[in-house]
Design a protein around this motif. Structure first.
Motif, PDB file in Angstrom:
ATOM      1  N   ILE A 392     -51.696  -5.938  27.099  1.00  0.00           N
ATOM      2  CA  ILE A 392     -51.277  -6.230  25.717  1.00  0.00           C
ATOM      3  C   ILE A 392     -50.247  -7.349  25.693  1.00  0.00           C
ATOM      4  CG2 ILE A 392     -50.084  -5.260  23.715  1.00  0.00           C
ATOM      5  CD1 ILE A 392     -51.397  -2.585  24.364  1.00  0.00           C
ATOM      6  N   LEU A 393     -49.327  -7.344  26.644  1.00  0.00           N
ATOM      7  CA  LEU A 393     -48.339  -8.422  26.732  1.00  0.00           C
ATOM      8  C   LEU A 393     -49.015  -9.769  26.957  1.00  0.00           C
ATOM      9  CD1 LEU A 393     -45.453  -9.517  26.982  1.00  0.00           C
ATOM     10  CD2 LEU A 393     -45.493  -8.847  29.398  1.00  0.00           C
ATOM     11  N   ILE A 394     -49.978  -9.798  27.858  1.00  0.00           N
ATOM     12  CA  ILE A 394     -50.706 -11.045  28.118  1.00  0.00           C
ATOM     13  C   ILE A 394     -51.494 -11.464  26.880  1.00  0.00           C
ATOM     14  CG2 ILE A 394     -52.585 -12.031  29.483  1.00  0.00           C
ATOM     15  CD1 ILE A 394     -51.640 -10.363  31.837  1.00  0.00           C
ATOM     16  N   GLY A 395     -52.078 -10.500  26.150  1.00  0.00           N
ATOM     17  CA  GLY A 395     -52.790 -10.830  24.932  1.00  0.00           C
ATOM     18  C   GLY A 395     -51.894 -11.434  23.872  1.00  0.00           C
ATOM     19  N   VAL A 396     -50.687 -10.893  23.722  1.00  0.00           N
ATOM     20  CA  VAL A 396     -49.727 -11.458  22.766  1.00  0.00           C
ATOM     21  C   VAL A 396     -49.359 -12.885  23.169  1.00  0.00           C
ATOM     22  CG1 VAL A 396     -47.398 -11.238  21.843  1.00  0.00           C
ATOM     23  CG2 VAL A 396     -48.836  -9.207  22.080  1.00  0.00           C
ATOM     24  N   LEU A 397     -49.103 -13.101  24.459  1.00  0.00           N
ATOM     25  CA  LEU A 397     -48.801 -14.451  24.936  1.00  0.00           C
ATOM     26  C   LEU A 397     -49.974 -15.393  24.701  1.00  0.00           C
ATOM     27  CD1 LEU A 397     -46.881 -13.968  28.309  1.00  0.00           C
ATOM     28  CD2 LEU A 397     -46.039 -15.041  26.216  1.00  0.00           C
ATOM     29  N   GLY A 398     -51.197 -14.900  24.945  1.00  0.00           N
ATOM     30  CA  GLY A 398     -52.368 -15.740  24.738  1.00  0.00           C
ATOM     31  C   GLY A 398     -52.530 -16.170  23.300  1.00  0.00           C
ATOM     32  N   GLY A 399     -52.322 -15.243  22.350  1.00  0.00           N
ATOM     33  CA  GLY A 399     -52.418 -15.609  20.946  1.00  0.00           C
ATOM     34  C   GLY A 399     -51.333 -16.568  20.511  1.00  0.00           C
ATOM     35  N   ALA A 400     -50.091 -16.313  20.956  1.00  0.00           N
ATOM     36  CA  ALA A 400     -48.976 -17.187  20.570  1.00  0.00           C
ATOM     37  C   ALA A 400     -49.112 -18.570  21.192  1.00  0.00           C
ATOM     38  CB  ALA A 400     -47.656 -16.538  20.986  1.00  0.00           C
ATOM     39  N   LEU A 401     -49.381 -18.617  22.500  1.00  0.00           N
ATOM     40  CA  LEU A 401     -49.530 -19.917  23.163  1.00  0.00           C
ATOM     41  C   LEU A 401     -50.777 -20.644  22.675  1.00  0.00           C
ATOM     42  CD1 LEU A 401     -48.501 -18.997  26.824  1.00  0.00           C
ATOM     43  CD2 LEU A 401     -47.202 -20.339  25.170  1.00  0.00           C
ATOM     44  N   GLY A 402     -51.837 -19.890  22.347  1.00  0.00           N
ATOM     45  CA  GLY A 402     -53.019 -20.528  21.777  1.00  0.00           C
ATOM     46  C   GLY A 402     -52.726 -21.179  20.444  1.00  0.00           C
ATOM     47  N   GLY A 403     -51.916 -20.508  19.616  1.00  0.00           N
ATOM     48  CA  GLY A 403     -51.517 -21.119  18.353  1.00  0.00           C
ATOM     49  C   GLY A 403     -50.656 -22.343  18.554  1.00  0.00           C
ATOM     50  N   VAL A 404     -49.724 -22.283  19.505  1.00  0.00           N
ATOM     51  CA  VAL A 404     -48.877 -23.446  19.804  1.00  0.00           C
ATOM     52  C   VAL A 404     -49.721 -24.606  20.306  1.00  0.00           C
ATOM     53  CG1 VAL A 404     -47.040 -24.294  21.320  1.00  0.00           C
ATOM     54  CG2 VAL A 404     -46.826 -22.045  20.247  1.00  0.00           C
ATOM     55  N   PHE A 405     -50.666 -24.313  21.186  1.00  0.00           N
ATOM     56  CA  PHE A 405     -51.546 -25.346  21.720  1.00  0.00           C
ATOM     57  C   PHE A 405     -52.321 -26.028  20.592  1.00  0.00           C
ATOM     58  CE2 PHE A 405     -55.450 -26.946  23.595  1.00  0.00           C
ATOM     59  CZ  PHE A 405     -55.025 -27.499  24.793  1.00  0.00           C
ATOM     60  N   GLY A 624     -59.324 -16.875  24.160  1.00  0.00           N
ATOM     61  CA  GLY A 624     -59.470 -16.212  22.875  1.00  0.00           C
ATOM     62  C   GLY A 624     -58.417 -16.625  21.869  1.00  0.00           C
ATOM     63  N   GLY A 625     -57.176 -16.892  22.333  1.00  0.00           N
ATOM     64  CA  GLY A 625     -56.119 -17.300  21.423  1.00  0.00           C
ATOM     65  C   GLY A 625     -56.355 -18.658  20.805  1.00  0.00           C
ATOM     66  N   VAL A 626     -57.086 -19.532  21.493  1.00  0.00           N
ATOM     67  CA  VAL A 626     -57.372 -20.869  20.964  1.00  0.00           C
ATOM     68  C   VAL A 626     -58.629 -20.866  20.101  1.00  0.00           C
ATOM     69  CG1 VAL A 626     -57.938 -23.253  21.573  1.00  0.00           C
ATOM     70  CG2 VAL A 626     -56.188 -22.024  22.866  1.00  0.00           C
TER      71      VAL A 626
END
Length: 699
Positions: A392-405, A624-626
């Protein structure tokens, strides 16, 4: 058909030429409607910049009197007055809000012509259908198989060309680095890479600007019902293939998977029609497929076959086409595209297993798992329910970093448009577009060559061991104070940089043990291509192969360079960079867990605390975050790695990344459509609820 804001003569021209109906619903609801004042004299043709002779044909082709921008990388609307830098509804927007367009952007949206999915069933068309010989759709299945074969073979050529260029570049640079000649290694990489990238960029800028990027946003738009110029042209296919080979082979932080999807759709659009307006060729075969419905179905099949050839993922290709690019679907089409994907993977895997850099390996017909499964994971293990906490922590990072990217990429694209549109000379504009990717490449090469010198060499030892899976090879262990910490993934891809060479302690015909041998962690990830770096990051039971700070340095470099490279005037994709970026921060979390809980190897309860396993989850989360893909991404990750045991953690990471990313930006490909001002009709409308003062999705 009546066009709002057009004179009587213009409306007669539309009726006479039979232009397809405009999709007025694709224009945002807040766009002001243009009405005709009947009390005034209709505007004469002399008041417009288009002559009477050209007006009917242009209305027929584009649906309006003005054509869409020829090159959307230069076409820029000054939005500083209407939309501030941090304005909501622009680049910072959740998926629950509509994108806000400026008044000039709304005018650009109106210049695009829409197309129907179903062919117009006129009497002439019905009579023509009746005269066709009766079939049981055998020709449709033949066409699907033909598209799959051609796309698979193109994927083979693309993969082999990139591998060939990469091996030449890396092998020669490694020789110079081994003798501690950093300047000569830098000069070789810069000279070799810029030469090939220069050709790849010039071809795109001067011959076919529509071949730039991955082509996925334009593909989505076309299948959604918007006509986009030059995206399905044989000239686009040739330029895109050449530019992709040269840009990825030069070492730029981009990938070939996105362009491969566009190349597949190009094949589907071209072969199915058996004609080419560019080549002035029209063959008397498969004429019944020359309608809008069949052509778009074959385009969907070609895109799915492109995914299959790029990833070796036939089921993932089918789901990608259904979930992301296609707007029309049925059960019969599913089976047909599944067959097309099967043929595509069969073809690409058959030839890739028999050749390496176009050198025949002598095993034609043998499907090698190393070629069939791109990032194959050899060590599988059970996991505890506690794995979902870091997941879940990695998923949160993926969504946040994907949005930043996504936001950074959009801001860079807007700045690029602003700078290019301010240049009056078209030749100077083109020169700037050619120079931009070259500047990124030189900067990336400089960092790749000189940054590893800031990090110490890591000692390890090797010995020959026999393994049933991989055969006899060198097995190497990282050493610390004489104690073995973990295996190294693959000694053949390890970059020794300028580290001291090892000394052979014992050498016989059977074994060879080395000591005092060292390697450089940063160089191992930077001085290679993205696919090889991902394989190392996914490797299991290699807990200490990479440390935290070398990974952090590589993460920052690759994140920024990949974000900048996306959108330049080259044919390139983002799939490999997304997987690599996610794998890096996932492995960093895995290393932190190893530091806290220790190393667990073998069939133990906590064997899942492995940096390689966390890297796999991280790659899926950032992807998935991107893109906000779910079903297709999950299946693609399974087919990429053959790690079915980690299916549940990957699903959880992807879903969490999507939920988090949806609060920051629209999906990457949809955001690029909004940036380019290309109309796109979402599957579900979003309206503003004045009572609740928020946007709601209408189901």
């Amino acid at each position: 058909m009546e066009v709002q804001g057009a004179s009587e003569l213009e409306r007669e021209s539309v009726d006479f030429t039979g232009s397809s109906a405009l999709r007025m619903t694709e224009i945002p609801s807040e766009a002001p409607k243009r009405t005709v004042d009947n009390t005034q004299t209709p505007p004469t043709l002399s008041s417009q910049s288009i002559s009477l002779r050209h007006r009917p044909s242009r209305l027929s082709k584009y649906g309006v009197a003005f054509q869409p921008p020829e090159d959307d990388a230069i076409h820029y609307h000054d939005d500083a007055k209407e939309m501030p830098f941090f304005a909501k509804g622009r680049d910072f927007e959740s998926t629950f809000t509509n994108h806000k367009y400026t008044s000039e952007e709304k005018e650009t949206l109106r210049t695009y012509e829409s197309q129907d999915y179903l062919p117009s069933h006129s009497e002439v068309y019905k009579n023509w259908i009746k005269r066709q010989p009766s079939r049981l759709d055998w020709d449709l299945w033949v066409m699907m198989g033909l598209i799959g074969f051609v796309v698979g073979f193109i994927g083979f050529l693309l993969h082999q060309t990139i591998e060939w260029l990469t091996d030449i570049r890396i092998n020669k640079a490694s020789e110079y680095l081994a003798v501690d000649n950093l300047l000569l290694a830098w000069g070789w990489c810069v000279g070799f890479s810029t030469l090939f990238l220069l050709f790849g960029t010039v071809f795109v800028v001067y011959l076919r600007p529509s071949a730039a990027g991955s082509g996925i946003p334009e593909l989505i738009c076309f299948l959604n019902g918007t006509q986009v110029r030059h995206i399905f042209n044989v000239k686009t296919l040739v330029i895109k293939f050449i530019s992709c080979c040269l840009s990825v082979g030069s070492g730029l932080p981009v990938g070939p998977e996105g362009p491969m999807i566009h190349l597949g759709s190009l094949v589907g659009a071209g072969i199915s029609q058996f004609k080419s307006d560019t080549l002035k060729v029209q063959l008397p075969f498969f004429e019944r497929f020359r309608n809008s419905e069949d052509r778009r179905n074959f385009v969907s099949a070609g895109a799915a076959a492109g995914v299959s050839a790029a990833f070796g993922a036939p089921v993932g290709g089918l789901l990608f086409s259904m979930e992301e690019v296609s707007s029309f679907w049925n059960d019969k089409l599913s089976w047909q595209i599944f067959f097309c994907c099967m043929i595509s993977v069969f073809t690409s895997s058959l030839f890739n297993s028999a050749f390496k850099g176009f050198d025949f390996t002598g095993s034609f017909g043998l499907f090698k798992s190393t070629q069939f499964i791109l990032f194959k994971v050899y060590q599988g293990f059970d996991f505890h329910i506690a794995v979902f906490v870091p997941t879940i922590l990695i998923g949160v990072l993926g969504g946040a970093l994907g949005g930043v990217f996504t936001i950074i990429n959009l801001k860079i694209a807007r700045a690029r448009k602003r700078i290019l549109s301010s240049i009056a000379s078209s030749q100077l504009q083109r020169l700037c577009r050619v120079l931009e990717p070259l500047i990124i490449l030189i900067l990336y090469i400089s960092i790749s060559v000189f940054l590893p010198a800031a990090f110490p060499c890591t000692p390890f030892q090797c010995m020959v061991k026999s393994n049933q899976t991989t055969g006899e090879q060198l097995w190497c262990e990282k050493q610390s104070a004489g104690r073995s910490l973990s295996w190294l993934a693959n000694i053949s891809d390890t970059q020794f940089y300028n580290c001291p060479p090892g000394v052979v302690l014992n050498s016989t015909d059977q074994t060879a043990v080395f000591t005092n041998k060292t390697y450089n962690q940063v160089s191992t990830l930077l001085m290679t291509n993205g696919e090889r770096a991902i394989k190392r990051l996914f490797s299991r039971e290699t807990h200490a192969e990479f440390e935290f700070f070398p990974l952090l340095a590589v993460f920052l470099v690759y994140f920024l360079c990949a974000c900048w490279s996306a959108g330049t005037a080259i044919s390139s994709g983002l799939v490999v960079p997304m997987l690599l970026i996610g794998a890096i921060y996932g492995r960093m979390i895995g290393i932190a867990m190893v530091k806290m809980f220790g190393v667990f190897i073998g069939n133990t309860l906590w064997a899942w605390i492995d940096p390689g396993a966390m890297a796999l989850i991280g790659a899926a989360s950032f992807f998935g975050g991107v893109t906000r893909l779910t079903m297709s991404l999950t299946v693609i990750m399974m087919e990429l790695t053959n790690d079915i045991q980690f299916l549940l953690p990957i699903m959880v990471a992807i879903m969490v990344a999507k939920w988090v990313g949806d609060f920051f930006t629209h999906p990457m490909y949809h955001a690029l459509l909004e940036l380019k001002c290309i109309p796109f009709l979402a599957s579900e409308p979003i309206v503003y609820n004045s009572r609740k003062r928020r946007y709601v999705v209408m189901m």
